[in-house]
Design an enzyme around this catalytic site. Structure first.
Site, short mmCIF file in Angstrom:
data_model
loop_
_atom_site.label_atom_id
_atom_site.label_comp_id
_atom_site.label_asym_id
_atom_site.label_seq_id
_atom_site.Cartn_x
_atom_site.Cartn_y
_atom_site.Cartn_z
CG ASP A 92 -3.40 3.71 -3.47
OD1 ASP A 92 -4.15 2.98 -3.78
OD2 ASP A 92 -3.17 4.39 -2.39
CD GLU A 93 -5.58 -0.87 -1.22
OE1 GLU A 93 -5.30 -1.72 -0.37
OE2 GLU A 93 -6.53 0.06 -1.23
CG ASP A 101 -2.09 1.04 1.26
OD1 ASP A 101 -2.29 1.67 0.25
OD2 ASP A 101 -2.79 1.14 2.32
#
Length: 372
Positions: A107-108, A13
């Site tokens: 983003d993860e 993350d």
């Protein structure tokens, strides 16, 4: 599956991703409270830097509230193409270590590194190498959680943020989950946490004392998830190649919303997020569905299908606004809105699955061990 019966899962993350990209690209923003999003009266914070979070500023918060909490807050407009470019860099880094990658957003992502394709000897070493590559190549930090299932890996990635690493081994999982505040469980928002508090549930340990039937009675089908989560159980595999049935986004609000104007304003950033995911997946769909969760946890959906695929973000937002208008005035305050596009005919699949090779140990090298 390895001989010990445990997968090796990493959840990566990025730290305050949108805001961190802005601070990286504009030195004048570094070390200052930054919010990505609209600063107008109806604007919503899409992301907040850690400097802003110290004042209580959070994503999905109305901009006026954020400004009140942090008068020196600097608002910057979102630059999704810049975020997508960094996301592509990160995805390429993941691909050096495994083909089993399940992106959750820009983003993860979950990574299954059971096969140890890079030959690093442990999932912990792999997580360290991934974080080092991300920092060297993007000048951004990422936090990672390592465990034997997705539920625990996601919890772990949040444990030592920012720029942290946390490993939850099988022997530590039960105590770790039992000690967690219930609000830390994925999917448990402020209102759900309040309901659980009224039912005497404050921690994972409290949740583990409740029978499955009792949880179903109070939380419906979600009770099965809660029953397993309280025991550190999660059999979901990392899915790197699956057929998409829908693409969308949803948001749980800090405060319940009732006024049609407030709901329409809240729908706008959800449409932004949904269209960003639709564009990234290269999806073309004809059915728009609006999801509404009331403050008593009842869910209603409304959908409209079109003869031709939805062409752009404006068409998606227009369809969503029409579905919302048909439900107003709402019968109860609303705690969540969601928007999805389905009847897809062009979603891009993820990469194919690689062959498994066993990974011997979680902790061939020292790492932060989470739990008690």
């Amino acid at each position: 599956m390895p001989a010990d019966g445990h997968r090796r899962i990493i959840h990566v993350d990025m730290d305050a991703f949108f805001a961190s990209v802005e601070q990286r690209d504009d030195p004048a923003l570094r070390g200052k409270p930054v919010a990505v999003g609209g600063s107008s009266g109806r604007g919503v914070v899409a992301a907040a830097s850690y400097e802003a979070r110290r004042f209580g500023v959070r994503s999905a918060m109305p901009s006026v509230t954020a400004r009140r909490l942090c008068p020196d807050l600097i608002f910057v407009k979102s630059r999704f193409e810049a975020y997508r470019e960094v996301s592509r860099q990160i995805r390429a880094i993941f691909g050096r270590y495994t083909d089993l990658i399940e992106p959750l957003s820009l983003d993860e992502a979950y990574l299954d590194v059971t096969a140890d394709a890079a030959g690093l000897g442990s999932a912990t070493n792999t997580a360290k190498a991934i974080r080092a590559d991300i920092l060297a190549e993007t000048r951004l930090t990422a936090s990672a959680g390592v465990s034997y299932n997705k539920f625990l890996a996601k919890l772990a990635s949040d444990q030592n943020k920012p720029d942290g690493l946390c490993v939850i081994t099988p022997g530590k999982a039960e105590a770790f989950v039992a000690s967690l505040p219930i609000a830390r469980f994925h999917g448990v928002g402020p209102r759900t946490a309040e309901k659980m508090a009224r039912l005497g549930i404050a921690t994972g340990g409290d949740l583990a004392t409740k029978p499955a039937e009792w949880l179903r009675e109070h939380f419906g089908s979600w009770g099965d998830y809660l029953y397993g989560a309280a025991r550190g159980l999660d059999e979901r595999p990392v899915r790197s190649h699956r057929i998409r049935k829908s693409v969308g986004a949803e948001r749980t609000f800090t405060d319940d919303l009732s006024a049609p104007s407030d709901l329409l304003a809240a729908l706008d950033p959800i449409a932004d997020a949904a269209w960003e995911r639709i564009a990234r997946a290269q999806a073309r769909g004809r059915t728009v569905t609006l999801k509404v969760k009331y403050n008593d946890f009842r869910i209603v959906t409304r959908a409209r299908s079109f003869a031709d695929p939805i062409a752009d973000r404006a068409a998606l937002a227009s369809a969503a606004a029409g579905l919302l208008a048909a439900l107003c005035p709402m019968e109860r305050p609303v705690r969540l809105l969601g928007l999805t596009l389905s009847a897809l005919d062009g979603a891009r699949p993820a990469r194919p699955v690689a062959e498994d090779r066993q990974l011997a140990l979680f902790d061939a090298a020292p790492a932060p061990i989470c739990g008690t």
